[in-house]
Enzyme design. Structure first.
Site, PDB file in Angstrom:
ATOM      1  N   ARG A 147       0.855  -1.200   0.000  1.00 27.47           N
ATOM      2  CA  ARG A 147       0.000   0.000   0.000  1.00 27.47           C
ATOM      3  C   ARG A 147       0.891   1.251   0.000  1.00 27.47           C
ATOM      4  O   ARG A 147       0.633   2.223  -0.697  1.00 27.47           O
ATOM      5  CB  ARG A 147      -0.905  -0.045   1.237  1.00 27.47           C
ATOM      6  CG  ARG A 147      -1.721   1.202   1.478  1.00 27.47           C
ATOM      7  CD  ARG A 147      -2.755   1.023   2.586  1.00 27.47           C
ATOM      8  NE  ARG A 147      -2.230   0.665   3.888  1.00 27.47           N
ATOM      9  CZ  ARG A 147      -2.973   0.551   4.995  1.00 27.47           C
ATOM     10  NH1 ARG A 147      -4.279   0.760   4.945  1.00 27.47           N
ATOM     11  NH2 ARG A 147      -2.434   0.219   6.150  1.00 27.47           N
ATOM     12  N   TYR A 201       3.760   4.957  14.103  1.00 23.98           N
ATOM     13  CA  TYR A 201       4.066   3.777  14.917  1.00 23.98           C
ATOM     14  C   TYR A 201       5.565   3.484  14.854  1.00 23.98           C
ATOM     15  O   TYR A 201       6.185   3.636  13.797  1.00 23.98           O
ATOM     16  CB  TYR A 201       3.315   2.542  14.372  1.00 23.98           C
ATOM     17  CG  TYR A 201       1.872   2.377  14.799  1.00 23.98           C
ATOM     18  CD1 TYR A 201       1.302   3.132  15.827  1.00 23.98           C
ATOM     19  CD2 TYR A 201       1.072   1.428  14.169  1.00 23.98           C
ATOM     20  CE1 TYR A 201      -0.019   2.934  16.200  1.00 23.98           C
ATOM     21  CE2 TYR A 201      -0.253   1.233  14.529  1.00 23.98           C
ATOM     22  CZ  TYR A 201      -0.800   1.990  15.548  1.00 23.98           C
ATOM     23  OH  TYR A 201      -2.107   1.791  15.896  1.00 23.98           O
ATOM     24  N   ARG A 213      -7.077   8.269  12.081  1.00 20.74           N
ATOM     25  CA  ARG A 213      -7.996   7.622  13.027  1.00 20.74           C
ATOM     26  C   ARG A 213      -9.451   7.891  12.689  1.00 20.74           C
ATOM     27  O   ARG A 213     -10.345   7.136  13.078  1.00 20.74           O
ATOM     28  CB  ARG A 213      -7.692   8.101  14.452  1.00 20.74           C
ATOM     29  CG  ARG A 213      -6.299   7.743  14.938  1.00 20.74           C
ATOM     30  CD  ARG A 213      -6.054   6.249  14.929  1.00 20.74           C
ATOM     31  NE  ARG A 213      -4.741   5.899  15.477  1.00 20.74           N
ATOM     32  CZ  ARG A 213      -4.303   4.647  15.555  1.00 20.74           C
ATOM     33  NH1 ARG A 213      -5.040   3.633  15.108  1.00 20.74           N
ATOM     34  NH2 ARG A 213      -3.115   4.393  16.047  1.00 20.74           N
ATOM     35  N   GLU A 310     -12.338  -5.109  17.116  1.00 19.36           N
ATOM     36  CA  GLU A 310     -12.061  -3.806  16.501  1.00 19.36           C
ATOM     37  C   GLU A 310     -13.405  -3.227  16.076  1.00 19.36           C
ATOM     38  O   GLU A 310     -14.276  -3.962  15.610  1.00 19.36           O
ATOM     39  CB  GLU A 310     -11.123  -3.979  15.305  1.00 19.36           C
ATOM     40  CG  GLU A 310     -10.742  -2.663  14.634  1.00 19.36           C
ATOM     41  CD  GLU A 310      -9.670  -2.845  13.563  1.00 19.36           C
ATOM     42  OE1 GLU A 310      -8.580  -3.352  13.886  1.00 19.36           O
ATOM     43  OE2 GLU A 310      -9.937  -2.485  12.411  1.00 19.36           O
TER      44      GLU A 310
HETATM   45  C1  3EB Z   1      -4.573  -0.083  14.762  1.00 20.93           C
HETATM   46  O1  3EB Z   1      -5.151   0.831  15.359  1.00 20.93           O
HETATM   47  C2  3EB Z   1      -5.371  -1.308  14.460  1.00 20.93           C
HETATM   48  O2  3EB Z   1      -3.970  -0.799   8.223  1.00 20.93           O
HETATM   49  O3  3EB Z   1      -5.577   0.413   7.396  1.00 20.93           O
HETATM   50  C3  3EB Z   1      -6.872  -0.034  12.182  1.00 20.93           C
HETATM   51  C4  3EB Z   1      -7.375   0.744  11.142  1.00 20.93           C
HETATM   52  C5  3EB Z   1      -5.804  -0.868  11.983  1.00 20.93           C
HETATM   53  C6  3EB Z   1      -6.768   0.686   9.882  1.00 20.93           C
HETATM   54  C7  3EB Z   1      -5.037  -0.185   8.343  1.00 20.93           C
HETATM   55  C8  3EB Z   1      -5.208  -0.920  10.712  1.00 20.93           C
HETATM   56  C9  3EB Z   1      -5.690  -0.156   9.686  1.00 20.93           C
HETATM   57  O4  3EB Z   1      -3.377  -0.030  14.442  1.00 20.93           O
HETATM   58  C10 3EB Z   1      -5.254  -1.749  13.053  1.00 20.93           C
END
Ligand code: 3EB
Length: 318
Positions: A147, A201, A213, A310
């Site tokens: 991606r 991250y 988010r 989730e």
């Molecule tokens: C997290 O918060 C959980 O890779 O597009 C949440 C929303 C998560 C989107 C993505 C991954 C994705 O890291 C995982």
């Protein structure tokens, strides 16, 4: 300039109610599990998500009150108004997951650029065996890396104003399915003050995922897949009730950032790793939201092995 109210809305229609009564205002559809194919959907794009439904199944119906037009660009099937575009692409992994992911994203970016809806507000991603390690790398991380490669090739932002998203497991043997909402005008990305932005991250989680988010487009709030993560760490490992509460607390933090939205007006998709956890998750959701909460429960693997639940949501401004 904000989009006027009503240019985009979503309804969850129980399968039992049958097909939407009218199609002319339908931008696009997501179906789940073994929902029947709708014979009269014409050229409306349908994202077929192959994750088992726990409880009542629904059609996720995206509508717009403006005149709509359908089309295809490479393998993306889309439908658009003058403001927004719904698209989906489904690819098999003939040349592996990285190649399929990079191709899907290149075609999504090419579509939205070419048609003039360059702002991706929300992207949903579903891929089989998401937690399986193959060629030395977990498939979710392979997906992330590919991606990212496509995003770089199309000079997309990798931090800041990036789309809201989710990435979940689907049934083994499913194609990679990506569906999205794009718009002519920029959406506003929202971050959660309780969490490190996913694009920041630390490296232990693999290639950095470029998603926000939440995002706001006009009077619609898209909340990304939200889990029991505080800072960058999973908390409440092994405790599904506490993970559900923490996910809801994260959603409340996003609502506080976004202002004009409220918990009791959201529509939820809840991803449950283990079927047996459904009652606990449901009771936690009801405790916070009341039993009439609009929620679709899906069995899906989540992109960290220690996450048991989730939750994503969409809402309209109050
Ligand atoms: C997290 O918060 C959980 O890779 O597009 C949440 C929303 C998560 C989107 C993505 C991954 C994705 O890291 C995982």
């Amino acid at each position: 300039m904000a989009l006027a109210a009503g240019l985009l809305q979503v309804d969850y229609i129980p399968l039992a109610e049958g097909a939407p009564a009218r199609w002319d205002d339908v931008l696009g559809l997501a179906t789940f599990d073994s929902a029947p194919v709708l014979a009269d959907s014409g050229d409306v794009p349908v994202a077929k998500i192959l994750t088992p439904v726990l409880g009542n199944n629904v059609y996720e119906v995206w509508r717009s009150s403006k005149p709509l037009e359908s089309g295809r660009y490479s393998r993306v099937h889309y439908r658009r108004s003058e403001d927004v575009l719904f698209g989906c692409i489904s690819l098999t992994e003939d040349s592996g997951l990285p190649a399929a992911t990079e191709a899907a994203y290149r075609e999504v970016f090419a579509t939205v650029n070419e048609l003039g809806y360059p702002h991706l507000a929300r992207i949903w991603n579903y891929l089989p065996r998401i937690n399986v390690e193959a060629d030395g790398l977990e498939r979710y991380r392979q997906f992330n890396s590919a991606r990212r490669t496509a995003s770089i090739a199309y000079r997309r932002e990798l931090t800041g104003n990036v789309p809201a998203a989710c990435a979940l497991g689907s049934v083994t043997g499913s194609p990679l399915v990506v569906y999205f909402i794009a718009s002519r005008q920029a959406a506003t990305a929202i971050e959660n003050p309780r969490q490190v932005s996913a694009y920041d991250y630390p490296p232990q989680y693999g290639p950095k995922p470029a998603f926000s988010r939440a995002s706001v487009l006009g009077d619609i709030l898209f909340i990304s897949g939200t889990a029991s993560i505080v800072g960058h760490e999973t908390i409440h490992v092994g405790d599904v009730a506490a993970q559900t509460r923490e996910s809801l607390t994260n959603i409340e933090a996003l609502l506080a950032e976004a202002k004009r939205f409220s918990l009791d007006r959201l529509t939820f998709k809840v991803y449950v790793r283990n079927n047996a956890d459904l009652p606990v998750i449901q009771s936690q959701l009801h405790a916070r939201l009341g039993p009439r909460a609009h929620a679709l429960y899906l069995q899906a693997d989540i992109c960290r092995l220690d996450l048991l639940v989730e939750i994503e949501a969409v809402g309209r401004a109050v």
